[in-house]
Scaffold this active site. Structure first.
Site, PDB file in Angstrom:
ATOM      1  N   GLU A 122      47.183 -31.227  18.221  1.00 21.72           N
ATOM      2  CA  GLU A 122      48.468 -30.692  18.714  1.00 21.72           C
ATOM      3  C   GLU A 122      48.349 -29.303  19.329  1.00 21.72           C
ATOM      4  OE1 GLU A 122      50.563 -30.665  14.825  1.00 21.72           O
ATOM      5  OE2 GLU A 122      50.800 -28.521  15.133  1.00 21.72           O
TER       6      GLU A 122
ATOM      7  N   LYS B 239      55.719 -27.615  -3.428  1.00 18.73           N
ATOM      8  CA  LYS B 239      57.134 -27.303  -3.184  1.00 18.73           C
ATOM      9  C   LYS B 239      57.819 -28.383  -2.352  1.00 18.73           C
ATOM     10  CE  LYS B 239      55.543 -23.345  -1.734  1.00 18.73           C
ATOM     11  NZ  LYS B 239      54.225 -23.318  -2.382  1.00 18.73           N
ATOM     12  N   ILE B 240      57.185 -28.765  -1.226  1.00 18.61           N
ATOM     13  CA  ILE B 240      57.832 -29.735  -0.318  1.00 18.61           C
ATOM     14  C   ILE B 240      57.767 -31.148  -0.890  1.00 18.61           C
ATOM     15  CG2 ILE B 240      57.716 -30.749   1.992  1.00 18.61           C
ATOM     16  CD1 ILE B 240      56.563 -27.993   2.951  1.00 18.61           C
TER      17      ILE B 240
ATOM     18  N   ASP C  69      55.158 -35.395  12.411  1.00 22.67           N
ATOM     19  CA  ASP C  69      55.638 -34.114  12.944  1.00 22.67           C
ATOM     20  C   ASP C  69      54.446 -33.256  13.339  1.00 22.67           C
ATOM     21  OD1 ASP C  69      57.790 -32.219  13.520  1.00 22.67           O
ATOM     22  OD2 ASP C  69      56.985 -31.043  11.854  1.00 22.67           O
TER      23      ASP C  69
ATOM     24  N   SER D 241      52.754 -32.711   7.356  1.00 27.69           N
ATOM     25  CA  SER D 241      51.923 -31.621   6.800  1.00 27.69           C
ATOM     26  C   SER D 241      50.980 -31.016   7.831  1.00 27.69           C
ATOM     27  CB  SER D 241      51.163 -32.103   5.571  1.00 27.69           C
ATOM     28  OG  SER D 241      52.048 -32.129   4.474  1.00 27.69           O
ATOM     29  N   ARG D 242      49.875 -31.662   8.082  1.00 28.14           N
ATOM     30  CA  ARG D 242      48.928 -31.181   9.089  1.00 28.14           C
ATOM     31  C   ARG D 242      48.299 -32.388   9.783  1.00 28.14           C
ATOM     32  NH1 ARG D 242      51.211 -27.145   8.983  1.00 28.14           N
ATOM     33  NH2 ARG D 242      50.516 -25.022   8.518  1.00 28.14           N
TER      34      ARG D 242
ATOM     35  N   PHE E 156      59.899 -27.343  10.198  1.00 28.79           N
ATOM     36  CA  PHE E 156      60.282 -26.032   9.623  1.00 28.79           C
ATOM     37  C   PHE E 156      61.485 -25.432  10.347  1.00 28.79           C
ATOM     38  CE2 PHE E 156      59.298 -22.915  12.911  1.00 28.79           C
ATOM     39  CZ  PHE E 156      58.655 -23.722  13.837  1.00 28.79           C
TER      40      PHE E 156
ATOM     41  N   HIS F   3      56.112 -30.725  15.653  1.00 26.65           N
ATOM     42  CA  HIS F   3      56.003 -29.672  14.623  1.00 26.65           C
ATOM     43  C   HIS F   3      57.323 -28.886  14.496  1.00 26.65           C
ATOM     44  CE1 HIS F   3      52.597 -27.508  12.365  1.00 26.65           C
ATOM     45  NE2 HIS F   3      53.741 -27.218  11.774  1.00 26.65           N
ATOM     46  N   GLN F   4      58.400 -29.610  14.280  1.00 23.96           N
ATOM     47  CA  GLN F   4      59.708 -28.956  14.190  1.00 23.96           C
ATOM     48  C   GLN F   4      60.302 -29.032  12.789  1.00 23.96           C
ATOM     49  OE1 GLN F   4      61.930 -31.860  16.931  1.00 23.96           O
ATOM     50  NE2 GLN F   4      63.539 -31.405  15.458  1.00 23.96           N
TER      51      GLN F   4
HETATM   52  P1  NAD Z   1      52.223 -26.326  -1.813  1.00 26.58           P
HETATM   53  O1  NAD Z   1      51.018 -25.449  -1.843  1.00 26.58           O
HETATM   54  O2  NAD Z   1      53.440 -25.931  -2.576  1.00 26.58           O
HETATM   55  O3  NAD Z   1      51.802 -27.790  -2.335  1.00 26.58           O
HETATM   56  C1  NAD Z   1      50.662 -28.454  -1.902  1.00 26.58           C
HETATM   57  C2  NAD Z   1      50.277 -29.456  -2.998  1.00 26.58           C
HETATM   58  O4  NAD Z   1      49.205 -30.251  -2.494  1.00 26.58           O
HETATM   59  C3  NAD Z   1      49.794 -28.780  -4.295  1.00 26.58           C
HETATM   60  O5  NAD Z   1      50.497 -29.286  -5.404  1.00 26.58           O
HETATM   61  C4  NAD Z   1      48.316 -29.154  -4.349  1.00 26.58           C
HETATM   62  O6  NAD Z   1      47.832 -29.325  -5.687  1.00 26.58           O
HETATM   63  C5  NAD Z   1      48.336 -30.489  -3.583  1.00 26.58           C
HETATM   64  N1  NAD Z   1      47.032 -30.929  -3.136  1.00 26.58           N
HETATM   65  C6  NAD Z   1      45.930 -30.207  -2.843  1.00 26.58           C
HETATM   66  N2  NAD Z   1      44.907 -31.032  -2.520  1.00 26.58           N
HETATM   67  C7  NAD Z   1      45.385 -32.286  -2.615  1.00 26.58           C
HETATM   68  C8  NAD Z   1      44.811 -33.577  -2.419  1.00 26.58           C
HETATM   69  N3  NAD Z   1      43.534 -33.724  -2.043  1.00 26.58           N
HETATM   70  N4  NAD Z   1      45.594 -34.656  -2.615  1.00 26.58           N
HETATM   71  C9  NAD Z   1      46.886 -34.532  -2.995  1.00 26.58           C
HETATM   72  N5  NAD Z   1      47.487 -33.336  -3.207  1.00 26.58           N
HETATM   73  C10 NAD Z   1      46.734 -32.244  -3.013  1.00 26.58           C
HETATM   74  O7  NAD Z   1      52.547 -26.563  -0.278  1.00 26.58           O
HETATM   75  P2  NAD Z   1      53.959 -26.969   0.354  1.00 26.58           P
HETATM   76  O8  NAD Z   1      54.763 -25.764   0.629  1.00 26.58           O
HETATM   77  O9  NAD Z   1      54.549 -28.094  -0.403  1.00 26.58           O
HETATM   78  O10 NAD Z   1      53.466 -27.505   1.796  1.00 26.58           O
HETATM   79  C11 NAD Z   1      52.737 -28.717   1.951  1.00 26.58           C
HETATM   80  C12 NAD Z   1      52.163 -28.737   3.352  1.00 26.58           C
HETATM   81  O11 NAD Z   1      53.232 -28.870   4.298  1.00 26.58           O
HETATM   82  C13 NAD Z   1      51.490 -27.418   3.758  1.00 26.58           C
HETATM   83  O12 NAD Z   1      50.171 -27.395   3.370  1.00 26.58           O
HETATM   84  C14 NAD Z   1      51.631 -27.398   5.259  1.00 26.58           C
HETATM   85  O13 NAD Z   1      50.446 -27.945   5.817  1.00 26.58           O
HETATM   86  C15 NAD Z   1      52.786 -28.353   5.533  1.00 26.58           C
HETATM   87  N6  NAD Z   1      53.923 -27.696   6.207  1.00 26.58           N
HETATM   88  C16 NAD Z   1      54.368 -28.228   7.373  1.00 26.58           C
HETATM   89  C17 NAD Z   1      55.456 -27.663   8.033  1.00 26.58           C
HETATM   90  C18 NAD Z   1      56.013 -28.258   9.305  1.00 26.58           C
HETATM   91  O14 NAD Z   1      56.816 -27.613   9.999  1.00 26.58           O
HETATM   92  N7  NAD Z   1      55.661 -29.476   9.671  1.00 26.58           N
HETATM   93  C19 NAD Z   1      56.064 -26.540   7.505  1.00 26.58           C
HETATM   94  C20 NAD Z   1      55.590 -26.016   6.293  1.00 26.58           C
HETATM   95  C21 NAD Z   1      54.514 -26.610   5.651  1.00 26.58           C
END
Ligand code: NAD
Length: 330
Positions: free
Chosen positions: A263, A153-154, A258, A233-234, A298, A295-296
């Site tokens: 953290e 999604k992101i 972020d 992401s993480r 979101f 981590h802001q």
């Molecule tokens: P999502 O589940 O929609 O998409 C994750 C994608 O990563 C999927 O398409 C999956 O196939 C792919 N993936 C899995 N393993 C992989 C690999 N080894 N290499 C490449 N791609 C791979 O998740 P999303 O909603 O897009 O969120 C992505 C990440 O963003 C989350 O996992 C979360 O850790 C992070 N996040 C951070 C914040 C923040 O405030 N900083 C907020 C929300 C989410």
């Protein structure tokens, strides 16, 4: 009325959750959930947690003994919950899978633009009436090759914004979205090719056992010299020691984060009066080409409203006995 113990809460969590419903009796705790603090959920039927709460096997066993039937994550990532243990204990786990992918995608771009045009440095300079441009030279995103890692999604929204800048977008994902890529003129590459070709690399994938330290010394060694890296992401996707080494030798030209590997216990807290015990974060902050937010990504009004709405809907299903499968609701 359904009673829910909410861990790791800040004033803004209370504000949005309280506004979302009058049908849940909230019990807000400032401390995080762990095996030691699980007992504070006594008397509640559900618990609500965030990214730094640790719901490991022993914590979940205590919750189950207390009669907790539902663990509601008010976030998307769930690497902090032992799902197998939850399933074995018949404890349902629910989350907010997509509250606002735009919030995170837009923050990723905000970080990149601040880094690429040195906005953070210019802001401080102008406030001191220093109007010189020395060392504020930037670079353009237009025409660059951006590697998007993870096109969920992101990642997909971020890639589309990059396309709007006129960047060439390449992507890596083990489960590619071919139709979307064709529509958006995004090219999937294998992992090594993405590392070798990208001027900017942006991480949008979950933290899993196999993605822990995805960016390690070997990966940094395969990137273009001077590459810009973005991680919203993480933190544990990046080996921080390897990153610092890559920054020192100029292999990485800049990084915006972020999230940070260690953290937990640092981000979301005001530690301005304290000595930071972590040694790597201050080292990272000492680089002029490192930009960190705590981590802001979101944290927008829209996302907080949606997190509170979905979390309360998830929790209220427990009362209305709407059908969800215990342990498999996630
Ligand atoms: P999502 O589940 O929609 O998409 C994750 C994608 O990563 C999927 O398409 C999956 O196939 C792919 N993936 C899995 N393993 C992989 C690999 N080894 N290499 C490449 N791609 C791979 O998740 P999303 O909603 O897009 O969120 C992505 C990440 O963003 C989350 O996992 C979360 O850790 C992070 N996040 C951070 C914040 C923040 O405030 N900083 C907020 C929300 C989410």
């Amino acid at each position: 009325m359904l009673e829910t113990a909410v861990y790791d809460t800040k004033p803004y969590d209370r504000q949005y959750l309280t506004a979302a419903t009058h049908h849940i009796k909230w019990r807000f705790h400032e401390f995080r959930l762990s095996a030691d603090t699980a007992v504070a959920a006594k008397g509640a039927q559900a618990v609500c947690v965030f990214v730094h709460d640790v719901a490991d096997r022993s914590c979940l066993a205590t919750l189950s003994k207390l009669g907790i039937r539902l663990l509601a994550l008010r976030c998307a990532g769930h690497n902090n919950v032992d799902l197998a243990a939850a399933r074995a204990l018949n404890l349902a786990v629910v989350r907010v899978p997509a509250y606002s992918p735009h919030a995170v995608a837009e923050h990723t771009i905000a970080l990149l633009l601040a880094l690429s045009r040195k906005i953070h440095r210019a802001y401080n300079r102008v406030r001191e009436h220093n109007f010189a441009l020395n060392s504020l030279i930037g670079f353009e995103i237009h025409g660059k090759t951006v590697g998007v890692v993870g096109t969920g999604k992101i990642g997909r929204i971020t890639a589309q914004i990059f396309r709007g800048f006129g960047a060439q977008v390449v992507a890596y994902d083990p489960a590619p979205s071919q139709d979307w890529a064709a529509q958006q003129n995004v090219t999937y590459l294998d992992w090594q090719a993405l590392l070798a070709q990208s001027d900017i690399i942006s991480l949008h994938l979950p933290l899993l056992t196999e993605t822990h330290h995805l960016l390690n010394a070997e990966a940094f060694g395969r990137m273009k010299r001077g590459v810009i890296v973005l991680n919203t992401s993480r933190g544990k996707l990046i080996d921080t020691r390897a990153l610092i080494a890559a920054l020192k030798r100029g292999a990485v030209g800049g990084i915006a984060l972020d999230v940070y590997e260690e953290e937990e216990g640092i981000f979301f807290e005001d530690l301005s009066d304290q000595v930071l015990l972590d040694d790597l974060l201050p080292r990272l902050l000492s680089f002029p080409n490192v930009l960190i937010t705590a981590h802001q990504a979101f944290f927008t009004h829209e996302a907080m409203t949606e997190i509170a709405r979905v979390t309360t809907t998830n929790l209220l299903k427990l009362e209305t006995a709407e059908p969800w499968l215990p342990g498999t609701a996630l």
